[in-house]
Design a protein around this motif. Structure first.
Motif, PDB file in Angstrom:
ATOM      1  N   ALA A  89       0.910  -1.242  -0.096  1.00  0.00           N
ATOM      2  CA  ALA A  89       0.024  -0.002   0.048  1.00  0.00           C
ATOM      3  C   ALA A  89       0.883   1.228   0.021  1.00  0.00           C
ATOM      4  O   ALA A  89       0.291   2.238  -0.397  1.00  0.00           O
ATOM      5  N   THR A  90       2.016   1.023   0.376  1.00  0.00           N
ATOM      6  CA  THR A  90       2.953   2.276   0.440  1.00  0.00           C
ATOM      7  C   THR A  90       3.728   2.557  -0.798  1.00  0.00           C
ATOM      8  O   THR A  90       4.302   3.646  -0.989  1.00  0.00           O
ATOM      9  N   GLY A  91       3.577   1.603  -1.633  1.00  0.00           N
ATOM     10  CA  GLY A  91       4.248   1.620  -2.897  1.00  0.00           C
ATOM     11  C   GLY A  91       5.719   0.751  -2.626  1.00  0.00           C
ATOM     12  O   GLY A  91       6.358   0.508  -3.744  1.00  0.00           O
ATOM     13  N   GLU A  92       6.344   0.395  -1.510  1.00  0.00           N
ATOM     14  CA  GLU A  92       7.237  -0.249  -1.397  1.00  0.00           C
ATOM     15  C   GLU A  92       7.090  -1.838  -2.149  1.00  0.00           C
ATOM     16  O   GLU A  92       6.102  -2.228  -1.925  1.00  0.00           O
ATOM     17  N   ILE A  93       8.067  -2.453  -2.166  1.00  0.00           N
ATOM     18  CA  ILE A  93       7.770  -3.776  -2.939  1.00  0.00           C
ATOM     19  C   ILE A  93       7.825  -4.793  -1.672  1.00  0.00           C
ATOM     20  O   ILE A  93       8.702  -4.699  -0.883  1.00  0.00           O
ATOM     21  N   PHE A  94       6.847  -5.675  -1.639  1.00  0.00           N
ATOM     22  CA  PHE A  94       6.737  -6.772  -0.806  1.00  0.00           C
ATOM     23  C   PHE A  94       7.838  -7.650  -0.720  1.00  0.00           C
ATOM     24  O   PHE A  94       7.988  -8.295  -1.998  1.00  0.00           O
ATOM     25  N   ASP A  95       8.646  -7.904   0.326  1.00  0.00           N
ATOM     26  CA  ASP A  95       9.454  -8.992   0.298  1.00  0.00           C
ATOM     27  C   ASP A  95       9.054  -9.891   1.445  1.00  0.00           C
ATOM     28  O   ASP A  95       9.275  -9.608   2.411  1.00  0.00           O
ATOM     29  N   MET A  96       8.684 -11.188   1.101  1.00  0.00           N
ATOM     30  CA  MET A  96       8.143 -12.162   2.151  1.00  0.00           C
ATOM     31  C   MET A  96       9.136 -12.394   3.125  1.00  0.00           C
ATOM     32  O   MET A  96       8.694 -13.005   4.169  1.00  0.00           O
ATOM     33  N   HIS A  97      10.540 -12.202   2.754  1.00  0.00           N
ATOM     34  CA  HIS A  97      11.515 -12.556   3.813  1.00  0.00           C
ATOM     35  C   HIS A  97      11.765 -11.428   4.780  1.00  0.00           C
ATOM     36  O   HIS A  97      12.450 -11.731   5.735  1.00  0.00           O
ATOM     37  N   ALA A  98      11.535 -10.228   4.562  1.00  0.00           N
ATOM     38  CA  ALA A  98      11.736  -9.057   5.394  1.00  0.00           C
ATOM     39  C   ALA A  98      10.716  -9.038   6.415  1.00  0.00           C
ATOM     40  O   ALA A  98       9.656  -9.784   6.649  1.00  0.00           O
ATOM     41  N   LEU A  99      11.007  -8.300   7.397  1.00  0.00           N
ATOM     42  CA  LEU A  99      10.237  -8.219   8.650  1.00  0.00           C
ATOM     43  C   LEU A  99       9.268  -7.189   8.440  1.00  0.00           C
ATOM     44  O   LEU A  99       9.406  -6.071   8.968  1.00  0.00           O
ATOM     45  N   THR A 100       8.270  -7.567   7.929  1.00  0.00           N
ATOM     46  CA  THR A 100       7.113  -6.572   7.773  1.00  0.00           C
ATOM     47  C   THR A 100       5.660  -7.014   8.140  1.00  0.00           C
ATOM     48  O   THR A 100       5.687  -8.186   8.315  1.00  0.00           O
ATOM     49  N   ALA A 101       4.498  -6.015   7.827  1.00  0.00           N
ATOM     50  CA  ALA A 101       3.441  -6.440   8.341  1.00  0.00           C
ATOM     51  C   ALA A 101       2.125  -5.636   7.266  1.00  0.00           C
ATOM     52  O   ALA A 101       2.663  -4.477   6.967  1.00  0.00           O
ATOM     53  N   ALA A 102       1.053  -6.376   7.540  1.00  0.00           N
ATOM     54  CA  ALA A 102      -0.118  -5.473   7.075  1.00  0.00           C
ATOM     55  C   ALA A 102      -0.920  -5.058   8.462  1.00  0.00           C
ATOM     56  O   ALA A 102      -1.133  -6.040   9.015  1.00  0.00           O
TER      57      ALA A 102
END
Length: 272
Positions: A89-102
């Motif tokens: 949603a921010t325009g960043e590319i989703f990297d499933m290995h990174a420490l991110t969340a929705a």
């Protein structure tokens, strides 16, 4: 403004990566840092304005807001392969290995601390996407975050989510470090009998068999997808089932994966 993250901390979120000359740039991936007592976000990323407007998904309205006191408990799920490499949603590319969340309403991008209520483990993740929109779940973790928190094999887990502050800009030099994993003292629990109940996952119901067949072909899954004829009143219907899976935990994990592929209405049904 400088935001402080005070706690024992362990892993950083972001640093930019460099590509080889003549090749496409490598995607931005998390960089690991040594533990530290504190860390500062000296170059916070601006909130993406378009992500703060009220929006509707599947008939339900969500109103994003800044809530510095946000501290909730609920259910976490995770998503991965189906969205890997796609814009968030921010325009960043989703990297499933990174420490991110929705998250459905927190400002984007931001940092939150997520604690596994069963083990006491905590991590800090970058919230850069909207979701989840299933069963009032609280947060959708990337596969990497789910692994770090020890919840990927479960599919779903009870967690506490606490807002920490704004996220750094992508490529910021200063590290943003992550809360250390902490485990509570071991508590002996009486053993429980294994759940061997067989479950199917119902991923769709159609009035036309051709539509059911199309979904079955899309899912593939080596013969684990079947079409069952049912009747609703006098009308024939065709439901698409995946499985069977042994035990509710395994079935819930598979349902979470299917939801990550866009099948938000998937539900569990006991095998007859």
């Amino acid at each position: 403004m400088i935001w402080r993250i005070c706690a024992a901390i362990a892993v950083a979120l972001l640093a930019s990566a460099c590509g080889f000359a003549g090749a496409e740039p490598a995607p931005v991936r998390p960089q690991l840092y040594a533990p530290s007592v504190s860390a500062e976000v000296t170059d916070p990323a601006p909130i993406v304005r378009g992500t703060m407007r009220p929006y509707q998904v599947r008939g339900r309205w969500y109103t994003p807001e800044m809530d510095e006191a946000y501290d909730r408990t609920g259910v976490a799920s995770w998503y991965g392969d189906a969205f890997h490499g796609r814009p968030t949603a921010t325009g960043e590319i989703f990297d499933m290995h990174a420490l991110t969340a929705a998250h459905t309403t927190l400002p984007l991008p931001s940092l939150v601390e997520v604690t596994n209520l069963q083990t006491g483990q905590s991590i800090i993740v970058r919230v850069n996407d909207r979701g989840p929109f299933v069963d009032d779940r609280l947060i959708d973790l990337s596969r990497g975050a789910a692994d770090a928190l020890g919840v990927r094999s479960q599919g779903l887990a009870r967690v506490r989510v606490r807002y920490v502050g704004p996220a750094p800009r992508l490529g910021s030099v200063g590290p943003v470090q992550q809360a250390a994993l902490t485990s509570p003292p071991a508590v002996s629990r009486p053993s429980e009998p294994a759940d061997t109940t067989p479950y199917f996952i119902q991923v769709g119901t159609f009035g036309e068999r051709d539509n059911a067949e199309a979904l079955r072909r899309r899912l593939g899954r080596d013969g684990r997808v079947r079409i069952e004829d049912v009747r609703v009143g006098d009308r024939p219907m065709y439901r698409v089932l995946v499985g069977p899976w042994t035990g509710r935990t395994e079935a819930e994990r598979e349902r979470s994966m299917l939801a990550g592929q866009g099948l938000f209405d998937a539900i569990l049904v006991r095998a007859q």
